[in-house]
Design an enzyme around this catalytic site. Structure first.
Site, PDB file in Angstrom:
ATOM      1  CB  ILE A  21      40.975  46.558  40.564  1.00 12.26           C
ATOM      2  CG1 ILE A  21      41.440  47.798  41.433  1.00 12.26           C
ATOM      3  CG2 ILE A  21      41.289  47.105  39.122  1.00 12.26           C
ATOM      4  CD1 ILE A  21      43.015  47.970  41.376  1.00 12.26           C
ATOM      5  N   GLY A  68      39.084  40.548  23.489  1.00  8.32           N
ATOM      6  CA  GLY A  68      39.143  41.953  24.487  1.00  8.32           C
ATOM      7  C   GLY A  68      39.930  41.593  25.786  1.00  8.32           C
ATOM      8  CG  HIS A  88      41.830  36.907  33.833  1.00  6.17           C
ATOM      9  ND1 HIS A  88      42.557  37.264  32.887  1.00  6.17           N
ATOM     10  CD2 HIS A  88      40.588  37.888  33.481  1.00  6.17           C
ATOM     11  CE1 HIS A  88      42.401  38.341  32.106  1.00  6.17           C
ATOM     12  NE2 HIS A  88      41.175  38.739  32.376  1.00  6.17           N
TER      13      HIS A  88
HETATM   14  P1  AMP Z   1      40.369  41.116  30.606  1.00  4.51           P
HETATM   15  O1  AMP Z   1      39.973  42.173  29.654  1.00  4.51           O
HETATM   16  O2  AMP Z   1      39.464  40.039  30.542  1.00  4.51           O
HETATM   17  O3  AMP Z   1      41.846  40.832  30.534  1.00  4.51           O
HETATM   18  O4  AMP Z   1      40.064  41.720  31.838  1.00  4.51           O
HETATM   19  C1  AMP Z   1      41.024  41.924  33.030  1.00  4.51           C
HETATM   20  C2  AMP Z   1      40.390  42.453  34.277  1.00  4.51           C
HETATM   21  O5  AMP Z   1      41.408  42.645  35.356  1.00  4.51           O
HETATM   22  C3  AMP Z   1      39.767  43.931  34.126  1.00  4.51           C
HETATM   23  O6  AMP Z   1      38.179  43.682  34.561  1.00  4.51           O
HETATM   24  C4  AMP Z   1      40.577  44.745  35.215  1.00  4.51           C
HETATM   25  O7  AMP Z   1      39.421  45.462  35.758  1.00  4.51           O
HETATM   26  C5  AMP Z   1      40.987  43.559  36.066  1.00  4.51           C
HETATM   27  N1  AMP Z   1      42.443  43.949  36.901  1.00  4.51           N
HETATM   28  C6  AMP Z   1      43.469  44.604  36.408  1.00  4.51           C
HETATM   29  N2  AMP Z   1      44.313  44.846  37.059  1.00  4.51           N
HETATM   30  C7  AMP Z   1      43.842  44.444  38.334  1.00  4.51           C
HETATM   31  C8  AMP Z   1      44.518  44.515  39.798  1.00  4.51           C
HETATM   32  N3  AMP Z   1      45.399  44.926  40.129  1.00  4.51           N
HETATM   33  N4  AMP Z   1      43.320  43.990  40.847  1.00  4.51           N
HETATM   34  C9  AMP Z   1      42.255  43.363  40.319  1.00  4.51           C
HETATM   35  N5  AMP Z   1      41.674  43.328  38.967  1.00  4.51           N
HETATM   36  C10 AMP Z   1      42.441  43.807  38.178  1.00  4.51           C
END
Ligand code: AMP
Ligand code: ZN
Length: 115
Positions: free
Chosen positions: A34, A95, A102
């Protein structure tokens, strides 16, 4: 726990929150981040709720292998030809913001917003 009702990515798997999907099969889902850092930025997740990379065990070997193979396939399908970056953030010092495993896969022409 195979599904955490409070987990945002489990909600995406369940269709309760919309996402721009790039790939789906019985084990994995990939969707566009997102807040992309790069022209193409997808997240590859297992449908199973596994909180972090540190919680992957030998029983997840096939699943982890599928995640690893999907990155290059998706980059090809999304037209990324100049290389890409693969990142997994784990835990507070890594982080990690969303506690559902993911893999970030980012590509496209530079400059990028981050990374
Ligand atoms: P992390 O810091 O590796 O946990 O990254 C989490 C990622 O999830 C971030 O890059 C966010 O932009 C992404 N994110 C969070 N919520 C959503 C969502 N609803 N749809 C798509 N991406 C998301
Ligand atoms: Zn989850």
């Amino acid at each position: 726990m195979s599904h955490d009702p409070n987990c945002i990515f489990c909600k995406i798997v369940a269709g309760q929150i919309p996402a721009k999907k790039a790939y789906e099969d019985q084990d994995l889902l990939a969707f566009h981040d997102i807040h992309p850092w790069a022209p193409v930025h997808v997240l590859i997740i297992p449908k199973l709720h596994i909180a972090t990379h540190a919680e992957l065990g030998p029983e997840h070997a096939a699943l982890a292998g599928k995640m690893m193979l999907l990155g290059p396939q998706l980059m090809r399908e999304l037209g990324v030809t100049g290389g890409f970056r693969t990142v997994i953030n784990t835990g507070p010092d890594g982080g990690q913001e969303v506690y559902h495993l993911h893999m970030h896969v980012m590509g496209g022409p530079r400059p990028w917003l981050k990374g």
